[in-house]
Design an enzyme around this catalytic site. Structure first.
Site, PDB file in Angstrom:
ATOM      1  N   ASP A   1       0.715  -1.214  -0.092  1.00 21.21           N
ATOM      2  CA  ASP A   1      -0.012  -0.061   0.074  1.00 21.21           C
ATOM      3  C   ASP A   1       0.933   1.041  -0.051  1.00 21.21           C
ATOM      4  O   ASP A   1       0.532   2.165  -0.566  1.00 21.21           O
ATOM      5  CB  ASP A   1      -0.846   0.101   1.112  1.00 21.21           C
ATOM      6  CG  ASP A   1      -1.471  -1.401   1.616  1.00 21.21           C
ATOM      7  OD1 ASP A   1      -1.440  -2.263   0.815  1.00 21.21           O
ATOM      8  OD2 ASP A   1      -2.127  -1.480   2.764  1.00 21.21           O
TER       9      ASP A   1
ATOM     10  N   GLU B   1       4.837  -9.227  11.479  1.00 19.97           N
ATOM     11  CA  GLU B   1       4.342  -8.485  10.095  1.00 19.97           C
ATOM     12  C   GLU B   1       5.608  -8.236   9.418  1.00 19.97           C
ATOM     13  O   GLU B   1       5.761  -8.305   8.207  1.00 19.97           O
ATOM     14  CB  GLU B   1       3.399  -7.542  10.435  1.00 19.97           C
ATOM     15  CG  GLU B   1       2.688  -7.083   9.310  1.00 19.97           C
ATOM     16  CD  GLU B   1       1.615  -6.214   9.513  1.00 19.97           C
ATOM     17  OE1 GLU B   1       1.248  -5.879  10.581  1.00 19.97           O
ATOM     18  OE2 GLU B   1       1.047  -5.613   8.281  1.00 19.97           O
TER      19      GLU B   1
HETATM   20  C1  2M8 Z   1      -2.230  -4.537   4.702  1.00 17.69           C
HETATM   21  O1  2M8 Z   1      -3.100  -3.633   3.913  1.00 17.69           O
HETATM   22  C2  2M8 Z   1      -4.368  -3.459   4.702  1.00 17.69           C
HETATM   23  C3  2M8 Z   1      -5.258  -2.949   3.495  1.00 17.69           C
HETATM   24  O2  2M8 Z   1      -5.627  -4.005   2.847  1.00 17.69           O
HETATM   25  C4  2M8 Z   1      -4.271  -2.463   5.725  1.00 17.69           C
HETATM   26  O3  2M8 Z   1      -3.074  -1.663   5.659  1.00 17.69           O
HETATM   27  O4  2M8 Z   1      -5.194  -1.961   6.405  1.00 17.69           O
HETATM   28  C5  2M8 Z   1      -0.943  -4.764   3.545  1.00 17.69           C
HETATM   29  O5  2M8 Z   1       0.174  -5.346   4.254  1.00 17.69           O
HETATM   30  C6  2M8 Z   1      -1.792  -5.836   2.801  1.00 17.69           C
HETATM   31  O6  2M8 Z   1      -0.832  -6.421   1.658  1.00 17.69           O
HETATM   32  C7  2M8 Z   1      -2.170  -6.960   3.431  1.00 17.69           C
HETATM   33  O7  2M8 Z   1      -2.811  -7.762   2.566  1.00 17.69           O
HETATM   34  C8  2M8 Z   1      -3.322  -6.498   4.448  1.00 17.69           C
HETATM   35  C9  2M8 Z   1      -3.486  -7.643   5.619  1.00 17.69           C
HETATM   36  O8  2M8 Z   1      -2.757  -8.408   6.065  1.00 17.69           O
HETATM   37  O9  2M8 Z   1      -2.618  -5.719   5.338  1.00 17.69           O
END
Ligand code: 2M8
Length: 446
Positions: A174, A409
């Site tokens: 993102d 993470e």
């Molecule tokens: C992160 O993205 C979400 C939105 O989709 C967020 O920041 O709230 C990113 O690391 C994405 O790649 C990942 O799929 C998601 C859930 O782990 O988190």
């Protein structure tokens, strides 16, 4: 690491996946992400395939239950039991049931990188019960085809022949520096923060997450896509953000290679998948390969500008078996350069951004730290192209680090810190896959 230590880590990874399992799918983490995420589930199912074949299959079946009629597989599938304040944007924001989503399930309107076909092939390859895996492939194959058809039909840029994304959330990375310029151009409504509240900052240090400036652009873009009810044809004239991402397209070509193999296993015509994979690969080479930088870069199709930056996204096409030798050589050289130092004892995993860039940040979301999913894909790419020793050093460095600090993470590439959620599911799943492969390699050598 000894076999006993690897087994011990596999056990710990299994514990994380068990704790995050919600009966029909796995949440990415208990702290930040309490629903089902599309590409997370694909990575998670790869880890699960070694320890719980049924669960791996259920993970993806559940995800594809929320597939839209037009074929898209949504970024998030919401768990109705979780209160809406737990994550923003929640299902009330997306209103998917009113705007083309499935009837009884709430989802987001966006998508994420199409790594699912690859995951299904891994599930089949690792299956203890091949008959059940075959049945699974038979059921899911038409849905995978419909998913890719959505991308080829509704999200392909006529000029380049490549798939574009309309929101940074769709790239999975993102906050990557690749999106800085196009995001900087977005016009934002003035009242965003009087209408919406971020939830991520109540759990995580703001220094590790995207800034409010960036986040309000994320919301603005989502609101604009919602305003046309997620209809891509209608959205075309008003798009403020449309970018061709080398990671998204690289994964698509890699998954089309997987679909070719799946079609062969199922005894159905497979040549269209080979043709799709080759077409995307060739278009990427002509449109996105930056010879001077020796990596693939992104292309902003609203403004016709390439973001000439070295990021992990630009290395992902290494996963492709059919990447031409000269391009492969460029990418391989890049992996050991000052920009990435992959497999060099001092760097953990694959940095998400150029170690040598002036704005490299070792802890900020997708702007420097190493993630296990992108590192895992580069590891697969190195193995694909015969760099077994470098791949083993990369895997061992990650395995040892995670064993010491836990399944976070993301990690500072110099090992000095870990961020985001603890007990993060894809970290556990893909470390598990790396441990199993390390054990298998050791047995084959002995
Ligand atoms: C992160 O993205 C979400 C939105 O989709 C967020 O920041 O709230 C990113 O690391 C994405 O790649 C990942 O799929 C998601 C859930 O782990 O988190």
């Amino acid at each position: 690491m000894s076999e006993t230590e690897l087994d011990e880590l596999i056990g710990r990874a299994r514990d994380v996946l068990d704790a995050n399992w919600r009966g029909t799918s796995t949440i990415p983490s208990q702290i930040l992400y309490p629903h089902q995420w599309s590409w997370d589930s694909a990575f998670i199912s790869i880890g699960l395939s070694h320890i719980h074949q049924d669960r791996a299959q259920t993970e993806l079946r559940t995800l594809f239950d929320s597939q839209w009629e037009d074929g898209r597989v949504p970024q998030i599938t919401f768990n109705p039991e979780i209160p809406s304040e737990a994550y923003f944007p929640s299902s009330d924001f997306w209103q998917s049931r009113d705007f083309g989503g499935p009837d009884r399930i709430d989802t987001s309107g966006l998508v994420q990188p199409p790594v699912h076909a690859r995951a299904c092939l891994e599930i089949y390859r690792n299956a203890e019960d091949r008959d059940r895996a075959l049945e699974f492939l038979r059921d899911i194959y038409p849905r995978l085809v419909a998913w890719h058809r959505y991308l080829f039909t509704h999200r392909t840029d006529d000029e380049s022949g490549l798939v574009f994304v309309i929101h940074p959330w769709e790239t999975g990375l993102d906050n990557s520096p690749l999106w800085d310029e196009p995001l900087g151009e977005i016009r934002v409504e003035s009242d965003i923060w009087s209408r919406f509240t971020r939830r991520d900052l109540s759990h995580i240090d703001h220094r590790d997450r995207p800034s409010n400036d960036v986040y309000e652009r994320f919301i603005q873009l989502a609101l604009e896509y919602r305003s046309v009810h997620y209809n891509d044809a209608e959205y075309a004239d008003m798009r403020q953000f449309a970018v061709i991402d080398p990671l998204f397209n690289g994964i698509l070509a890699w998954s089309e290679e997987a679909l070719e193999e799946i079609a062969t296993i199922l005894g159905v015509e497979s040549s269209a998948h080979r043709a799709n994979s080759d077409r995307v690969r060739d278009a990427m080479i002509t449109q996105l390969f930056d010879e001077e930088l020796s990596v693939f870069v992104s292309l902003d199709i609203v403004r016709g500008v390439r973001a000439r930056k070295c990021t992990v996204s630009g290395l992902i096409p290494l996963t492709l078996a059919s990447l031409p030798a000269d391009i492969t050589e460029h990418l391989l050289q890049k992996t050991t350069s000052v920009h990435f130092h992959i497999g060099d004892g001092d760097v953990i995993g694959v940095p998400s951004y150029d170690l040598d860039a002036s704005d490299f940040n070792p802890r900020l979301y997708w702007r420097g730290p190493a993630w296990v999913n992108t590192s895992w894909m580069v590891w697969r790419g190195l193995r694909q192209h015969g760099r077994m020793d470098q791949a083993a050093r990369l895997a061992n460095g990650l395995i040892e680090h995670v064993s010491r600090v836990g399944f976070y993470e993301y990690f500072n590439p110099d090992g000095s810190g870990q961020h985001g959620s603890s007990d993060f599911s894809w970290t556990a799943a893909l470390i598990l896959d790396m441990c199993v492969t390390t054990k298998t390699d050791a047995t084959a050598k002995a």
